[in-house]
Design a protein around this motif. Structure first.
Motif, PDB file in Angstrom:
ATOM      1  N   ILE A 186       0.461  -1.115   0.701  1.00 39.69           N
ATOM      2  CA  ILE A 186      -0.239  -0.428  -0.651  1.00 39.69           C
ATOM      3  C   ILE A 186       0.745   1.579   0.194  1.00 39.69           C
ATOM      4  CG2 ILE A 186      -1.637   1.419   1.010  1.00 39.69           C
ATOM      5  CD1 ILE A 186      -2.602  -1.329   2.403  1.00 39.69           C
ATOM      6  N   ALA A 187       1.957   1.210   0.490  1.00 40.78           N
ATOM      7  CA  ALA A 187       2.878   2.631   1.144  1.00 40.78           C
ATOM      8  C   ALA A 187       3.091   2.166  -0.247  1.00 40.78           C
ATOM      9  CB  ALA A 187       3.271   1.914   2.033  1.00 40.78           C
ATOM     10  N   ARG A 188       4.300   1.757  -0.931  1.00 41.54           N
ATOM     11  CA  ARG A 188       4.602   1.676  -2.215  1.00 41.54           C
ATOM     12  C   ARG A 188       3.788   2.261  -3.103  1.00 41.54           C
ATOM     13  NH1 ARG A 188       9.248  -2.632  -3.974  1.00 41.54           N
ATOM     14  NH2 ARG A 188      10.902  -2.339  -1.937  1.00 41.54           N
ATOM     15  N   THR A 189       3.141   1.715  -3.364  1.00 47.86           N
ATOM     16  CA  THR A 189       1.389   2.556  -4.308  1.00 47.86           C
ATOM     17  C   THR A 189       0.794   3.810  -4.297  1.00 47.86           C
ATOM     18  OG1 THR A 189       1.248  -0.462  -4.813  1.00 47.86           O
ATOM     19  CG2 THR A 189      -0.647   1.590  -5.073  1.00 47.86           C
ATOM     20  N   LEU A 190       0.663   4.063  -3.145  1.00 51.33           N
ATOM     21  CA  LEU A 190       0.534   5.775  -2.151  1.00 51.33           C
ATOM     22  C   LEU A 190       1.557   6.341  -3.172  1.00 51.33           C
ATOM     23  CD1 LEU A 190      -1.932   5.382   0.516  1.00 51.33           C
ATOM     24  CD2 LEU A 190      -2.631   5.432  -2.110  1.00 51.33           C
ATOM     25  N   HIS A 191       3.118   6.516  -3.191  1.00 49.93           N
ATOM     26  CA  HIS A 191       3.739   6.548  -3.587  1.00 49.93           C
ATOM     27  C   HIS A 191       4.429   6.707  -4.418  1.00 49.93           C
ATOM     28  CE1 HIS A 191       8.915   6.944  -3.458  1.00 49.93           C
ATOM     29  NE2 HIS A 191       8.337   7.941  -2.472  1.00 49.93           N
ATOM     30  N   ASP A 192       3.837   5.760  -5.524  1.00 51.94           N
ATOM     31  CA  ASP A 192       4.081   5.898  -6.953  1.00 51.94           C
ATOM     32  C   ASP A 192       3.046   6.709  -7.157  1.00 51.94           C
ATOM     33  OD1 ASP A 192       5.962   3.747  -7.041  1.00 51.94           O
ATOM     34  OD2 ASP A 192       5.025   2.405  -7.336  1.00 51.94           O
ATOM     35  N   ALA A 193       1.847   6.664  -6.487  1.00 56.89           N
ATOM     36  CA  ALA A 193       0.509   7.530  -7.176  1.00 56.89           C
ATOM     37  C   ALA A 193       0.642   8.666  -7.186  1.00 56.89           C
ATOM     38  CB  ALA A 193      -0.338   7.558  -6.433  1.00 56.89           C
ATOM     39  N   GLY A 194       2.615   9.358  -6.643  1.00 60.65           N
ATOM     40  CA  GLY A 194       2.212  10.652  -6.140  1.00 60.65           C
ATOM     41  C   GLY A 194       2.191  11.782  -4.819  1.00 60.65           C
ATOM     42  N   TYR A 195       1.810  10.470  -3.699  1.00 58.47           N
ATOM     43  CA  TYR A 195       1.545  10.924  -2.171  1.00 58.47           C
ATOM     44  C   TYR A 195       2.785  11.180  -1.484  1.00 58.47           C
ATOM     45  CZ  TYR A 195      -3.223   9.388  -3.617  1.00 58.47           C
ATOM     46  OH  TYR A 195      -4.836   9.694  -4.472  1.00 58.47           O
ATOM     47  N   THR A 196       2.940  12.010  -0.044  1.00 59.91           N
ATOM     48  CA  THR A 196       3.847  11.323   0.495  1.00 59.91           C
ATOM     49  C   THR A 196       3.582  10.654   1.525  1.00 59.91           C
ATOM     50  OG1 THR A 196       3.968  13.980   0.360  1.00 59.91           O
ATOM     51  CG2 THR A 196       5.044  13.109   2.623  1.00 59.91           C
ATOM     52  N   VAL A 197       4.211   9.729   1.816  1.00 61.21           N
ATOM     53  CA  VAL A 197       3.507   8.253   2.596  1.00 61.21           C
ATOM     54  C   VAL A 197       4.402   8.285   3.703  1.00 61.21           C
ATOM     55  CG1 VAL A 197       3.348   6.217   2.325  1.00 61.21           C
ATOM     56  CG2 VAL A 197       3.373   6.711   0.523  1.00 61.21           C
ATOM     57  N   LEU A 198       3.681   8.094   4.886  1.00 55.59           N
ATOM     58  CA  LEU A 198       3.617   7.979   6.918  1.00 55.59           C
ATOM     59  C   LEU A 198       3.513   6.350   7.158  1.00 55.59           C
ATOM     60  CD1 LEU A 198       2.554  11.132   8.212  1.00 55.59           C
ATOM     61  CD2 LEU A 198       4.503  11.330   6.855  1.00 55.59           C
ATOM     62  N   VAL A 199       4.370   5.890   7.767  1.00 58.89           N
ATOM     63  CA  VAL A 199       3.816   4.745   7.690  1.00 58.89           C
ATOM     64  C   VAL A 199       3.413   4.229  10.056  1.00 58.89           C
ATOM     65  CG1 VAL A 199       4.329   3.311   5.124  1.00 58.89           C
ATOM     66  CG2 VAL A 199       6.090   3.669   7.562  1.00 58.89           C
ATOM     67  N   THR A 200       3.103   3.444  10.567  1.00 56.60           N
ATOM     68  CA  THR A 200       3.596   3.376  11.095  1.00 56.60           C
ATOM     69  C   THR A 200       4.127   1.992  11.854  1.00 56.60           C
ATOM     70  OG1 THR A 200       1.791   1.911  11.721  1.00 56.60           O
ATOM     71  CG2 THR A 200       1.658   4.964  12.115  1.00 56.60           C
ATOM     72  N   HIS A 201       4.437   1.613  12.247  1.00 59.58           N
ATOM     73  CA  HIS A 201       5.931   0.673  13.462  1.00 59.58           C
ATOM     74  C   HIS A 201       5.174   0.300  14.365  1.00 59.58           C
ATOM     75  CE1 HIS A 201       9.128   1.915  14.400  1.00 59.58           C
ATOM     76  NE2 HIS A 201       9.150   2.621  13.812  1.00 59.58           N
ATOM     77  N   THR A 202       5.529  -0.824  15.586  1.00 58.17           N
ATOM     78  CA  THR A 202       5.261  -0.998  16.452  1.00 58.17           C
ATOM     79  C   THR A 202       6.972  -0.128  17.316  1.00 58.17           C
ATOM     80  OG1 THR A 202       5.881  -3.494  15.948  1.00 58.17           O
ATOM     81  CG2 THR A 202       3.471  -2.699  16.763  1.00 58.17           C
ATOM     82  N   PRO A 203       6.433   0.353  18.352  1.00 56.72           N
ATOM     83  CA  PRO A 203       7.744   0.835  18.699  1.00 56.72           C
ATOM     84  C   PRO A 203       9.292   0.549  19.261  1.00 56.72           C
ATOM     85  CG  PRO A 203       5.474   1.159  20.319  1.00 56.72           C
ATOM     86  CD  PRO A 203       5.199   0.350  19.489  1.00 56.72           C
ATOM     87  N   ASP A 204       8.925  -1.005  19.316  1.00 53.15           N
ATOM     88  CA  ASP A 204       9.683  -1.831  20.084  1.00 53.15           C
ATOM     89  C   ASP A 204      10.361  -2.685  18.351  1.00 53.15           C
ATOM     90  OD1 ASP A 204       7.785  -3.662  19.443  1.00 53.15           O
ATOM     91  OD2 ASP A 204       8.237  -4.441  21.495  1.00 53.15           O
ATOM     92  N   SER A 205       9.820  -2.566  17.455  1.00 52.99           N
ATOM     93  CA  SER A 205      10.416  -3.004  15.987  1.00 52.99           C
ATOM     94  C   SER A 205      11.605  -2.613  15.764  1.00 52.99           C
ATOM     95  CB  SER A 205       9.512  -2.168  14.817  1.00 52.99           C
ATOM     96  OG  SER A 205      10.005  -3.279  13.227  1.00 52.99           O
ATOM     97  N   THR A 206      12.259  -4.052  15.190  1.00 60.17           N
ATOM     98  CA  THR A 206      13.628  -4.254  16.129  1.00 60.17           C
ATOM     99  C   THR A 206      14.004  -4.246  13.788  1.00 60.17           C
ATOM    100  OG1 THR A 206      13.085  -6.836  15.719  1.00 60.17           O
ATOM    101  CG2 THR A 206      14.100  -5.400  17.995  1.00 60.17           C
ATOM    102  N   ARG A 207      12.863  -3.876  13.055  1.00 64.29           N
ATOM    103  CA  ARG A 207      13.257  -4.096  11.730  1.00 64.29           C
ATOM    104  C   ARG A 207      13.089  -3.061  11.218  1.00 64.29           C
ATOM    105  NH1 ARG A 207       8.072  -6.272  10.556  1.00 64.29           N
ATOM    106  NH2 ARG A 207       8.761  -5.845   7.855  1.00 64.29           N
ATOM    107  N   ALA A 208      12.359  -1.674  11.511  1.00 64.60           N
ATOM    108  CA  ALA A 208      11.825  -0.615  11.215  1.00 64.60           C
ATOM    109  C   ALA A 208      13.151   0.016  10.327  1.00 64.60           C
ATOM    110  CB  ALA A 208      11.120   0.530  12.227  1.00 64.60           C
ATOM    111  N   GLU A 209      14.412  -0.127  11.294  1.00 64.56           N
ATOM    112  CA  GLU A 209      15.745   0.570  10.208  1.00 64.56           C
ATOM    113  C   GLU A 209      15.685   0.145   8.735  1.00 64.56           C
ATOM    114  OE1 GLU A 209      19.181   2.079  12.705  1.00 64.56           O
ATOM    115  OE2 GLU A 209      17.907   2.884  14.568  1.00 64.56           O
TER     116      GLU A 209
END
Ligand code: CAA
Length: 247
Positions: free
Chosen positions: A20-43
């Motif tokens: 979803i994030a990529r498709t909206l980015h491709d459509a020209g939107y600025t895209v913000l995403v959320t992740h769980t605070p303790d996510s080790t994968r975010a970076e």
């Protein structure tokens, strides 16, 4: 598009969320995403997206916590963004037959998949109404309508998602804000492929199109709903499930 709109995708680092994030980015939107605070994968996820040409802004938040969601909304505002498009996508499963279901697994799914709609939407909707334009898409599931053996918690929450959509859609329709539900069927994501293989094979054999859905297919549908072309759609529950459940 007059100016670049901003979309917030909850659970934006998951299988469907990333699409979803990529498709909206491709459509020209600025895209913000959320992740769980303790996510080790975010970076690592952000680095991976940057390498692929996508620039996203990430917010760590526990969507089951209303106070944390309010703080996130304030932070987004302080960072100079206004959320025009909200995709309530984050969700979890804790499958098990009802007789074996712990209160912990019931609560986890209801809080994450249903209470989060209140927590995330509440602090963002006023500014959409003030600006007279907004799009909210709530991600439900085929199993919110059909029910699913082993998913009393998930089916209840996902059915609730569309109740929320229908009520809120009526409240905000006159102010330029649309609210819709998208109900995906079984997609080729980790959430689905972690279903035991023999059970998943049986499920796939019940899909007339004969395969799992692709996250990009759902993302394309969402991109239409949030576009100006989707302005007359509100309170709808749009299903895309390969024909597994027709109603
Ligand atoms: N209908 C009727 N009976 C069924 C059944 C079904 N679909 N599935 C299993 N049963 C029967 C079994 O045959 C068994 O019968 P016996 O006791 O007579 O042998 C009994 O029910 C108990 O079944 P299990 O032993 O398999 O129960 P379990 O506790 O080990 O497993 C389960 C239950 C974990 C829920 C497992 O069935 C399962 O993983 N099901 C898949 C659930 C599913 O579809 N999850 C989707 C996740 S992805 C997602 O949710 C995304 C989305 O939006 C689509």
């Amino acid at each position: 598009m007059v100016k670049q709109r901003t979309a917030l995708v909850t659970g934006g680092m998951g299988g469907l969320g990333t699409a979803i994030a990529r498709t909206l980015h491709d459509a020209g939107y600025t895209v913000l995403v959320t992740h769980t605070p303790d996510s080790t994968r975010a970076e690592a996820w952000l680095a991976q997206q940057t390498a692929a040409g996508y620039s996203f802004f990430a917010y760590g938040v526990d969507i089951t916590d209303d106070v944390m969601c309010e703080s996130m909304a304030e932070k987004i505002h302080a960072d100079g963004y206004q959320v025009d498009i909200l995709i309530n996508n984050a969700g979890i499963t804790r499958d098990g037959t009802f007789r074996k279901m712990s209160k912990l697994n019931w609560d986890a799914v209801l809080r994450t998949n249903l209470d989060s709609l209140y927590n995330v939407t509440r602090p963002l909707i006023d500014s959409m109404l003030e600006r007279g334009w907004g799009r909210i898409v709530n991600v439900s599931s085929i199993n919110g309508t059909k029910g699913q053996f082993g998913q009393t918690n998930y089916s209840a929450a996902k059915a609730g998602v569309h109740g929320f959509t229908k009520a809120l859609a009526q409240e905000v329709a006159r102010k330029g804000v649309t609210v819709n539900t998208v109900s995906p069927g079984y997609l080729a994501t980790e959430m689905v492929t972690s279903v035991p293989e023999n059970i998943l094979d049986q499920i796939v054999s019940g899909i007339p199109i004969g395969r799992l859905g692709k996250p990009d297919e759902i993302a394309g549908l969402i991109a239409f709903i949030v576009s100006d072309a989707g302005a007359f759609m509100t309170g709808s529950n749009v299903s895309m499930n390969g024909g597994q459940h027709m109603y």
